[in-house]
Design a protein around this motif. Structure first.
Motif, PDB file in Angstrom:
ATOM      1  N   GLN A  28      -1.361  -8.923  11.913  1.00 20.17           N
ATOM      2  CA  GLN A  28      -2.653  -9.231  12.518  1.00 20.17           C
ATOM      3  C   GLN A  28      -3.710  -8.168  12.230  1.00 20.17           C
ATOM      4  N   GLY A  29      -3.295  -6.918  12.020  1.00 20.82           N
ATOM      5  CA  GLY A  29      -4.283  -5.870  11.774  1.00 20.82           C
ATOM      6  C   GLY A  29      -3.768  -4.488  12.094  1.00 20.82           C
ATOM      7  N   LEU A  30      -4.696  -3.536  12.191  1.00 26.91           N
ATOM      8  CA  LEU A  30      -4.377  -2.128  12.408  1.00 26.91           C
ATOM      9  C   LEU A  30      -3.879  -1.910  13.835  1.00 26.91           C
ATOM     10  N   ILE A  31      -2.825  -1.080  13.972  1.00 21.12           N
ATOM     11  CA  ILE A  31      -2.330  -0.748  15.312  1.00 21.12           C
ATOM     12  C   ILE A  31      -2.327   0.760  15.573  1.00 21.12           C
ATOM     13  N   GLY A  32      -2.426   1.587  14.518  1.00 21.11           N
ATOM     14  CA  GLY A  32      -2.415   3.029  14.743  1.00 21.11           C
ATOM     15  C   GLY A  32      -2.191   3.814  13.473  1.00 21.11           C
ATOM     16  N   ARG A  33      -1.805   5.080  13.647  1.00 17.56           N
ATOM     17  CA  ARG A  33      -1.519   5.944  12.505  1.00 17.56           C
ATOM     18  C   ARG A  33      -0.343   6.850  12.828  1.00 17.56           C
ATOM     19  N   ILE A  34       0.275   7.382  11.784  1.00 18.57           N
ATOM     20  CA  ILE A  34       1.403   8.290  11.954  1.00 18.57           C
ATOM     21  C   ILE A  34       0.884   9.630  12.479  1.00 18.57           C
ATOM     22  N   SER A  35       1.449  10.091  13.597  1.00 14.86           N
ATOM     23  CA  SER A  35       1.024  11.364  14.183  1.00 14.86           C
ATOM     24  C   SER A  35       2.084  12.448  14.071  1.00 14.86           C
ATOM     25  N   GLY A  67     -13.362   3.713   6.564  1.00  9.52           N
ATOM     26  CA  GLY A  67     -12.869   4.679   5.582  1.00  9.52           C
ATOM     27  C   GLY A  67     -13.409   6.080   5.741  1.00  9.52           C
ATOM     28  N   LEU A  68     -14.323   6.331   6.698  1.00  7.79           N
ATOM     29  CA  LEU A  68     -14.878   7.666   6.901  1.00  7.79           C
ATOM     30  C   LEU A  68     -13.830   8.568   7.547  1.00  7.79           C
ATOM     31  N   GLY A  69     -13.846   9.818   7.160  1.00  2.00           N
ATOM     32  CA  GLY A  69     -12.878  10.775   7.681  1.00  2.00           C
ATOM     33  C   GLY A  69     -11.730  11.028   6.735  1.00  2.00           C
ATOM     34  N   GLY A  70     -11.503  10.127   5.795  1.00  2.00           N
ATOM     35  CA  GLY A  70     -10.507  10.354   4.756  1.00  2.00           C
ATOM     36  C   GLY A  70      -9.066  10.142   5.172  1.00  2.00           C
ATOM     37  N   THR A  71      -8.806   9.683   6.391  1.00  2.05           N
ATOM     38  CA  THR A  71      -7.416   9.486   6.819  1.00  2.05           C
ATOM     39  C   THR A  71      -7.025   8.018   6.882  1.00  2.05           C
ATOM     40  N   THR A  72      -7.985   7.133   7.111  1.00  2.59           N
ATOM     41  CA  THR A  72      -7.702   5.704   7.217  1.00  2.59           C
ATOM     42  C   THR A  72      -8.468   4.945   6.150  1.00  2.59           C
ATOM     43  N   PRO A  73      -7.801   4.115   5.355  1.00  5.63           N
ATOM     44  CA  PRO A  73      -8.500   3.361   4.308  1.00  5.63           C
ATOM     45  C   PRO A  73      -9.557   2.427   4.895  1.00  5.63           C
TER      46      PRO A  73
END
Length: 271
Positions: free
Chosen positions: A148-155, A223-229
Motif C-alpha cells: 500500500q505504501g511507505l510505513i517507515g525506515r530502518i533505525s 526525496g529531500l534529506g537524502g535518506t528516503t527516495p
C-alpha cells in the motif's frame, strides 16, 4: 396286603389333594403364609438391589459421558487451532502476493523482503523488528514499504534482524519524513510531524506554501534529506486546518498502509 393297602391309600390321598386344590380358591393356610413371606422378602431385597444397580449404571454413564466430553473438547480445540492457523496463513499469503505485485512496480530499487518477528507493546506505534539484518544487506535509514505504501525506515541494524522506525512515530527523537502534496499552484513540501492514534491519521506540518490543497490529494515522499527516495506513496489528504497564529497550516493524512497490522515488509535500497 400291607403294601397294597399303602398304595391304595397313597393314590387316594394324592387324588383327594388334587381334587381339593382344584376346587379351592386359595392355597392352604401354611402355604399362604410361606408365599407371603417369600413375596415380602423379594420386595424388601429387590428394592435396594435395584437402587444399587441403577446407581452403578448411572455412574458408568456419567464416566462414559465425561470421557466423551474430554475427547470432544480436544477435537474442538484442535479445530479452533487449525482455523486460527489457516486464518494466519491466509493473511500472510495475501500479504506476500501484494509484495510480489510491489516487486513489479519498484524496479529501480533493490528489495529485501522480510517478516515481522516482534513488536513491543510499549512502542506499538513507533517500531517493530524484522528477521533480516546486515547479513541480508540491510542498512540504516533504508525505507520500508508494503504494497500500500511507505510505513517507515530502518533505525537499527543487527546481523540477523533490524528495527524499523514507523512513520507513525511522533516521539521527539523520531527522524521526520520529508513529503510533498500537490497544491493548486504546485507541489507543497512539508514534514510528517505527528500521528493521531484515535483517528489513525498522520499530520503534516512545516509547509512551504499556503496554497490550497484539495481533499483526497496524494502525499508522496519528496526525496529531500537524502535518506528516503522520492515518489514513495504515503497517503491521502483528509483535511487541512490552520494554526492559532494563522501562519502555518496542518494537513491531516490517511496513511496508505495500516501500520497497526503488518506481517510482511520490503526494505528498499539503491541498486
Amino acid at each position: 396286603m400291607i403294601v397294597v393297602i399303602c398304595l391304595v391309600l397313597s393314590v387316594g390321598l394324592i387324588s383327594g389333594t388334587v381334587a381339593i386344590r382344584n376346587h379351592r380358591a386359595m392355597p392352604p393356610f401354611l402355604q399362604r403364609i410361606g408365599n407371603d413371606v417369600a413375596g415380602i422378602g423379594n420386595q424388601t431385597l429387590g428394592f435396594p438391589v435395584g437402587v444399587v444397580n441403577g446407581f452403578f449404571a448411572n455412574t458408568n454413564d456419567l464416566i462414559n459421558t465425561y470421557h466423551e466430553n474430554r475427547i470432544l473438547k480436544g477435537k474442538v480445540d484442535q479445530i479452533e487451532a487449525t482455523q486460527t492457523q489457516n486464518k494466519a496463513l491466509s493473511t500472510e499469503n495475501r500479504q506476500l502476493k501484494r509484495q510480489l505485485k510491489l516487486d513489479k512496480t519498484l524496479t529501480d530499487y533493490a528489495k529485501v523482503n522480510a517478516s515481522v518477528i516482534a513488536r513491543t507493546p510499549s512502542n506499538w506505534q513507533q517500531q517493530l523488528i524484522i528477521n533480516k539484518g546486515r547479513v541480508s544487506g540491510i542498512q540504516k535509514n533504508m525505507p520500508v514499504v508494503v504494497n500500500q505504501g511507505l510505513i517507515g525506515r530502518i533505525s537499527e541494524v543487527n546481523d540477523t534482524n533490524s528495527k524499523i522506525e514507523l512513520i507513525t512515530d511522533s516521539g521527539d527523537g523520531a527522524n521526520r519524513f520529508a513529503v510533498e502534496v500537490a497544491g493548486e499552484k504546485g507541489p507543497i513540501d512539508g514534514l510528517i510531524s505527528g500521528y493521531d492514534n484515535g483517528r489513525n491519521e498522520l499530520e503534516m506540518g512545516s509547509l512551504t506554501s499556503k496554497d490550497k490543497i484539495k481533499k483526497g490529494a496524494k502525499v508522496m515522499t519528496n526525496g529531500l534529506g537524502g535518506t528516503t527516495p522520492k515518489g514513495l506513496y504515503v497517503g491521502k489528504v483528509t483535511g487541512v486546518s490552520g494554526a492559532a497564529n494563522g501562519i502555518s497550516e496542518r494537513i491531516n493524512i490517511k496513511p496508505a498502509a495500516d501500520t497497526r497490522s503488518i506481517d510482511v515488509v520490503s526494505v528498499l535500497g539503491k541498486k
